[in-house]
Structure formats: structure tokens, C-alpha cells
Design a protein around this motif. Sequence first.
Motif, PDB file in Angstrom:
ATOM      1  N   THR A  64      -6.345 -31.604   4.136  1.00 36.87           N
ATOM      2  CA  THR A  64      -5.464 -32.722   4.114  1.00 36.87           C
ATOM      3  C   THR A  64      -4.568 -32.733   3.055  1.00 36.87           C
ATOM      4  O   THR A  64      -4.490 -31.772   1.982  1.00 36.87           O
ATOM      5  N   SER A  65      -3.459 -33.544   3.318  1.00 34.76           N
ATOM      6  CA  SER A  65      -2.345 -33.436   2.175  1.00 34.76           C
ATOM      7  C   SER A  65      -2.227 -34.841   1.526  1.00 34.76           C
ATOM      8  O   SER A  65      -2.377 -35.647   2.601  1.00 34.76           O
ATOM      9  N   ALA A  66      -1.821 -35.082   0.600  1.00 38.59           N
ATOM     10  CA  ALA A  66      -1.571 -36.276  -0.132  1.00 38.59           C
ATOM     11  C   ALA A  66      -0.426 -37.040   0.635  1.00 38.59           C
ATOM     12  O   ALA A  66       0.644 -36.525   1.357  1.00 38.59           O
ATOM     13  N   GLY A  67      -0.605 -38.379   1.091  1.00 33.14           N
ATOM     14  CA  GLY A  67       0.492 -39.190   1.911  1.00 33.14           C
ATOM     15  C   GLY A  67       1.729 -39.668   1.087  1.00 33.14           C
ATOM     16  O   GLY A  67       1.809 -39.514   0.003  1.00 33.14           O
ATOM     17  N   GLY A  68       2.680 -39.815   2.058  1.00 36.61           N
ATOM     18  CA  GLY A  68       3.767 -40.257   1.540  1.00 36.61           C
ATOM     19  C   GLY A  68       4.605 -39.765   0.334  1.00 36.61           C
ATOM     20  O   GLY A  68       4.557 -38.647   0.185  1.00 36.61           O
ATOM     21  N   SER A  69       5.016 -40.542  -0.388  1.00 39.16           N
ATOM     22  CA  SER A  69       5.995 -40.098  -1.528  1.00 39.16           C
ATOM     23  C   SER A  69       5.205 -39.147  -2.755  1.00 39.16           C
ATOM     24  O   SER A  69       5.620 -38.462  -3.423  1.00 39.16           O
ATOM     25  N   ASN A  70       3.879 -39.267  -2.484  1.00 38.02           N
ATOM     26  CA  ASN A  70       2.948 -38.390  -3.478  1.00 38.02           C
ATOM     27  C   ASN A  70       3.212 -37.022  -3.165  1.00 38.02           C
ATOM     28  O   ASN A  70       2.703 -36.215  -4.005  1.00 38.02           O
ATOM     29  N   ASP A  71       3.811 -36.789  -2.024  1.00 30.43           N
ATOM     30  CA  ASP A  71       3.651 -35.390  -1.581  1.00 30.43           C
ATOM     31  C   ASP A  71       5.049 -34.651  -1.459  1.00 30.43           C
ATOM     32  O   ASP A  71       5.315 -33.841  -0.737  1.00 30.43           O
ATOM     33  N   GLU A  72       6.179 -35.288  -2.287  1.00 31.35           N
ATOM     34  CA  GLU A  72       7.302 -34.665  -2.321  1.00 31.35           C
ATOM     35  C   GLU A  72       7.550 -33.513  -3.349  1.00 31.35           C
ATOM     36  O   GLU A  72       8.636 -32.880  -2.976  1.00 31.35           O
ATOM     37  N   GLY A  73       6.518 -33.249  -3.867  1.00 30.58           N
ATOM     38  CA  GLY A  73       6.839 -32.022  -4.739  1.00 30.58           C
ATOM     39  C   GLY A  73       6.339 -30.665  -4.118  1.00 30.58           C
ATOM     40  O   GLY A  73       6.727 -30.348  -2.951  1.00 30.58           O
ATOM     41  N   ASP A  74       5.486 -29.725  -4.921  1.00 31.56           N
ATOM     42  CA  ASP A  74       5.079 -28.537  -4.282  1.00 31.56           C
ATOM     43  C   ASP A  74       4.149 -28.496  -3.175  1.00 31.56           C
ATOM     44  O   ASP A  74       3.300 -29.508  -3.044  1.00 31.56           O
ATOM     45  N   LEU A  75       4.295 -27.395  -2.585  1.00 30.60           N
ATOM     46  CA  LEU A  75       2.999 -27.105  -1.210  1.00 30.60           C
ATOM     47  C   LEU A  75       1.654 -26.905  -1.957  1.00 30.60           C
ATOM     48  O   LEU A  75       1.657 -26.731  -3.251  1.00 30.60           O
ATOM     49  N   SER A  76       0.975 -27.413  -1.163  1.00 30.82           N
ATOM     50  CA  SER A  76      -0.606 -27.337  -1.899  1.00 30.82           C
ATOM     51  C   SER A  76      -0.981 -26.032  -1.114  1.00 30.82           C
ATOM     52  O   SER A  76      -0.854 -26.061   0.155  1.00 30.82           O
ATOM     53  N   TYR A  77      -1.870 -25.208  -1.612  1.00 31.37           N
ATOM     54  CA  TYR A  77      -2.187 -23.888  -1.189  1.00 31.37           C
ATOM     55  C   TYR A  77      -3.853 -24.066  -0.920  1.00 31.37           C
ATOM     56  O   TYR A  77      -4.551 -24.470  -1.470  1.00 31.37           O
ATOM     57  N   HIS A  78      -4.155 -23.435   0.416  1.00 31.22           N
ATOM     58  CA  HIS A  78      -5.709 -23.286   0.718  1.00 31.22           C
ATOM     59  C   HIS A  78      -5.931 -22.064   1.293  1.00 31.22           C
ATOM     60  O   HIS A  78      -5.128 -21.222   1.618  1.00 31.22           O
ATOM     61  N   SER A  79      -7.128 -21.699   1.257  1.00 29.21           N
ATOM     62  CA  SER A  79      -7.770 -20.220   1.788  1.00 29.21           C
ATOM     63  C   SER A  79      -9.118 -20.443   2.042  1.00 29.21           C
ATOM     64  O   SER A  79      -9.818 -21.247   1.650  1.00 29.21           O
ATOM     65  N   PHE A  80      -9.457 -19.511   2.902  1.00 35.05           N
ATOM     66  CA  PHE A  80     -10.871 -19.282   3.256  1.00 35.05           C
ATOM     67  C   PHE A  80     -10.935 -17.824   4.197  1.00 35.05           C
ATOM     68  O   PHE A  80     -10.273 -17.119   4.281  1.00 35.05           O
ATOM     69  N   THR A  81     -12.391 -17.435   3.946  1.00 36.47           N
ATOM     70  CA  THR A  81     -12.813 -16.060   4.345  1.00 36.47           C
ATOM     71  C   THR A  81     -13.426 -16.161   5.607  1.00 36.47           C
ATOM     72  O   THR A  81     -14.347 -17.022   5.763  1.00 36.47           O
ATOM     73  N   PHE A  82     -13.590 -14.877   6.501  1.00 39.45           N
ATOM     74  CA  PHE A  82     -14.408 -15.011   7.713  1.00 39.45           C
ATOM     75  C   PHE A  82     -14.583 -13.748   7.886  1.00 39.45           C
ATOM     76  O   PHE A  82     -13.854 -12.755   7.528  1.00 39.45           O
ATOM     77  N   GLU A  83     -15.626 -13.484   8.720  1.00 38.52           N
ATOM     78  CA  GLU A  83     -16.103 -11.846   9.161  1.00 38.52           C
ATOM     79  C   GLU A  83     -15.695 -12.015  10.553  1.00 38.52           C
ATOM     80  O   GLU A  83     -15.983 -12.673  11.534  1.00 38.52           O
ATOM     81  N   ALA A  84     -14.825 -10.841  10.803  1.00 40.14           N
ATOM     82  CA  ALA A  84     -14.579 -10.493  12.144  1.00 40.14           C
ATOM     83  C   ALA A  84     -15.629 -10.125  13.336  1.00 40.14           C
ATOM     84  O   ALA A  84     -16.549  -9.342  12.571  1.00 40.14           O
ATOM     85  N   SER A  85     -15.587 -10.841  14.275  1.00 38.31           N
ATOM     86  CA  SER A  85     -16.695 -10.537  15.234  1.00 38.31           C
ATOM     87  C   SER A  85     -16.269  -9.962  16.516  1.00 38.31           C
ATOM     88  O   SER A  85     -17.069  -9.462  17.566  1.00 38.31           O
ATOM     89  N   ALA A  86     -14.985  -9.531  16.524  1.00 41.05           N
ATOM     90  CA  ALA A  86     -14.339  -8.689  17.979  1.00 41.05           C
ATOM     91  C   ALA A  86     -13.193  -8.120  17.112  1.00 41.05           C
ATOM     92  O   ALA A  86     -12.524  -8.133  15.888  1.00 41.05           O
ATOM     93  N   THR A  87     -12.300  -7.447  18.125  1.00 41.04           N
ATOM     94  CA  THR A  87     -10.975  -6.881  17.617  1.00 41.04           C
ATOM     95  C   THR A  87     -10.028  -7.847  17.773  1.00 41.04           C
ATOM     96  O   THR A  87      -9.283  -7.812  17.183  1.00 41.04           O
ATOM     97  N   ALA A  88     -10.045  -8.686  18.998  1.00 41.07           N
ATOM     98  CA  ALA A  88      -9.049  -9.818  18.980  1.00 41.07           C
ATOM     99  C   ALA A  88      -9.481 -11.045  18.592  1.00 41.07           C
ATOM    100  O   ALA A  88     -10.375 -11.600  19.107  1.00 41.07           O
ATOM    101  N   HIS A  89      -8.717 -11.595  17.748  1.00 39.60           N
ATOM    102  CA  HIS A  89      -8.683 -12.902  17.067  1.00 39.60           C
ATOM    103  C   HIS A  89      -7.528 -13.761  17.280  1.00 39.60           C
ATOM    104  O   HIS A  89      -6.527 -13.376  17.483  1.00 39.60           O
ATOM    105  N   TYR A  90      -7.756 -15.175  17.276  1.00 42.32           N
ATOM    106  CA  TYR A  90      -6.550 -16.000  17.419  1.00 42.32           C
ATOM    107  C   TYR A  90      -6.728 -16.910  16.056  1.00 42.32           C
ATOM    108  O   TYR A  90      -7.775 -17.608  15.822  1.00 42.32           O
ATOM    109  N   LEU A  91      -5.723 -16.997  15.177  1.00 42.30           N
ATOM    110  CA  LEU A  91      -5.399 -17.863  14.147  1.00 42.30           C
ATOM    111  C   LEU A  91      -4.728 -19.286  14.799  1.00 42.30           C
ATOM    112  O   LEU A  91      -3.745 -18.963  15.337  1.00 42.30           O
TER     113      LEU A  91
END
Length: 371
Positions: free
Chosen positions: A188-215
Amino acid sequence: MATFLTLVNNVLTELNEPTLSTSADLTSASATVGIQTSVKENVNKSIRDIATSEVEWSYLYASGTQALTAGIQEYTVTTAASTIDWDSFVLVPTELTTNGEFTSNITNWTESSSGTGSATYSSGALSLAAGSGTSAVYQELSLTRGRTYMVSFAMKNASTSGTAISPSLAVSVGTSALATDVSTGTYTSAGGSNDEGDLSYHSFTFEASATAHYLTIKNETASSTVLVDNVSVKEDVHPKSLRYLNEDEWRDRIVGTDKNQNPDHFAEPQYVYRTVASTSALTFGVSPVPDKSSYTVEFDYYTSPTDLSASDDTPSVPTRYHDLIVKRAVYYTLLTRSDPQLAQVYLQEYSFGLQRMRTDLINRKNYMFAV
């Protein structure tokens, strides 16, 4: 910034010689007399002299990358490189997305929106406007089964109206387009004028179960718009510096293991060494031989200046040091005129100016490492 024509005329003025009136005069052999032709050559010679007086001028700095391939040890650097900073090599995981920074468009991403939702380019970012439905994009990735990968991205509420809408961004990885069978999360991202500043960064990891994956990146909050940027998928490998070995050290210590080409000895590279495999370009090797093709090396190098030819060409030398080009060119021209006494005056002025340039532009280390 002085052009080639301006530099030539400045030298001619110092010598009390007729200047060239137009751009055509500079490039036309018939329009230049002997002294003017000599000055043109001396201007370029002076630019080369300044460049070769130091190894690491900041104005000649460039950065490069080289994707490594499993089983391949040696690589060729771009021909633009004249010198490499061998202490600058960093091993990083290879970027697996294409156009994740959305520099000028959203190509390489497939849109899959519903209702009045849309995915568009907006000022260096991906804009996901849900409208009355949802807005989504996805991209196929080629991965290796069993390896762990990290997804990272930045998001921001595009609304600056002060509304209370707090958009939800669903980011998932699946084995088919829009699928969520490998990993999924809601951000989620803060609503309205509270989010006029910098981008918020997120990350997560996963283990590949095949060769072809889709993001898949999807805005599911009706009537909201989310800006997305800096989308990245890399193998979850920590970046590290590579230690430099000269070729003699490499041959003395580990050449036998590397040249054996035994896959059992392939591993994550620890060293970089210089080779002499090519006479036309700089080359380097890594050791151990890479065990996979998901590594990239980043490094710094320095280029050589390009000779000026067109009248409006400008030198790579910073503007405030263009007087050194003129003084050096005057020096060379006076030598051809058999006036060594006056030539020495200009040489001294050039030398003093070059020292000032070194002080300004070269970052000298004023400490020593214990060994």
C-alpha cells in the motif's frame, strides 16, 4: 565552451597571425595557409597531451558492465577504454528484467487491464490507473529452478488532491502470465497529499520452481493511480569487490586450476586479472571461472579524447582549462618557428596551469593502507 574554430583562432591571435573567418575556412584545405594548418594539428596534439599527462582525469571517466557467462573466463572491454581502474571491479547479480526503470516508455511489459483501467508511461515511471476496474502489466523472466531471487520496486500514489484513497499494489510471481502460484504480496501507499514526496521501496524473495516465470504488477484499487518505478529482479547474491591480480600473480598462483576447465572448480569469482589477449582492446579475466551466468561485473575506466575536426566540435577538457590547450598549441607552433625562448615561456605557463588542473580534478589519496 570553446569550439575547435575558437581554439584555433585563439592560438593564431597569440601568434599575431590572421584568424579564420568562417567555419568553412577551418575545414577547407585551400582556405588555410601553412601556419593555420599547423595550428589545427597542434590544438589536437595539445588535447592529447593533457589527456596522457594523467591516467585518471575525471572528465575522461566512464563506467562499464560485463555480463559473465558460465564456463567463460576472459572478456574484452569496450574499445573506448584506454585505461581500466583495476581496483573498481564489483561482482553483482545480473538484472533480469528489461526496462524496469521506464526511462522513456513501458515497452517489454504486457498490459492486462480490466474495465477502464490502463497502463501508460508517465514521466519516467509506469502509471497504473485502475479506473472502474484494475490495471496490470507483466513480463516473462528466464530463471533457474531452485535458485533464490529478489524482486524490488518503488511505488507512489499519483494522487496529490488530498483524497483518502490508499491504493493497493499486488505484486506476484507465477509460472504463467498473471499467475500467483510462486509468490504474491499486497503493498500500500499513503493516500492523497501525504504521498507527494519520495517513492516508497519494497522487496521480497522467492525460489524459482521452473525456468519460465512471470512478474505481475497490478493496481486493484478502483479510481486510483499508482506510479511504479525501478522494478528489478536479480538472483539473491550479495555484491562484492573483486581483488585485482596482475597476470604474473594469476599464473603463479591459480592458472592450473582455472585452465583445467573442470566444472567442479567453477565457482563465484573472487579475483580479476589483466590479460594481453588482444592488441586492439583491453581484456580481463575472472577467477575462479564463473559457475553460472547470473553474474555481472561493474567497473570504471577512462577514455581517450577524440580529435576535433568540425568547426563546432568541442574538447572534452573542462571549459575553465581551455587556456591550457591554447598555451600548449602556441608552444608547439613556436618550436616550429625556431623561437625556443618564447616557446619556453608558454611551456612554463602550461605546466603551471596543468598542475592547477591536477589539483582540481585528481582525487589523490592522502593515506596509506597497512599491508
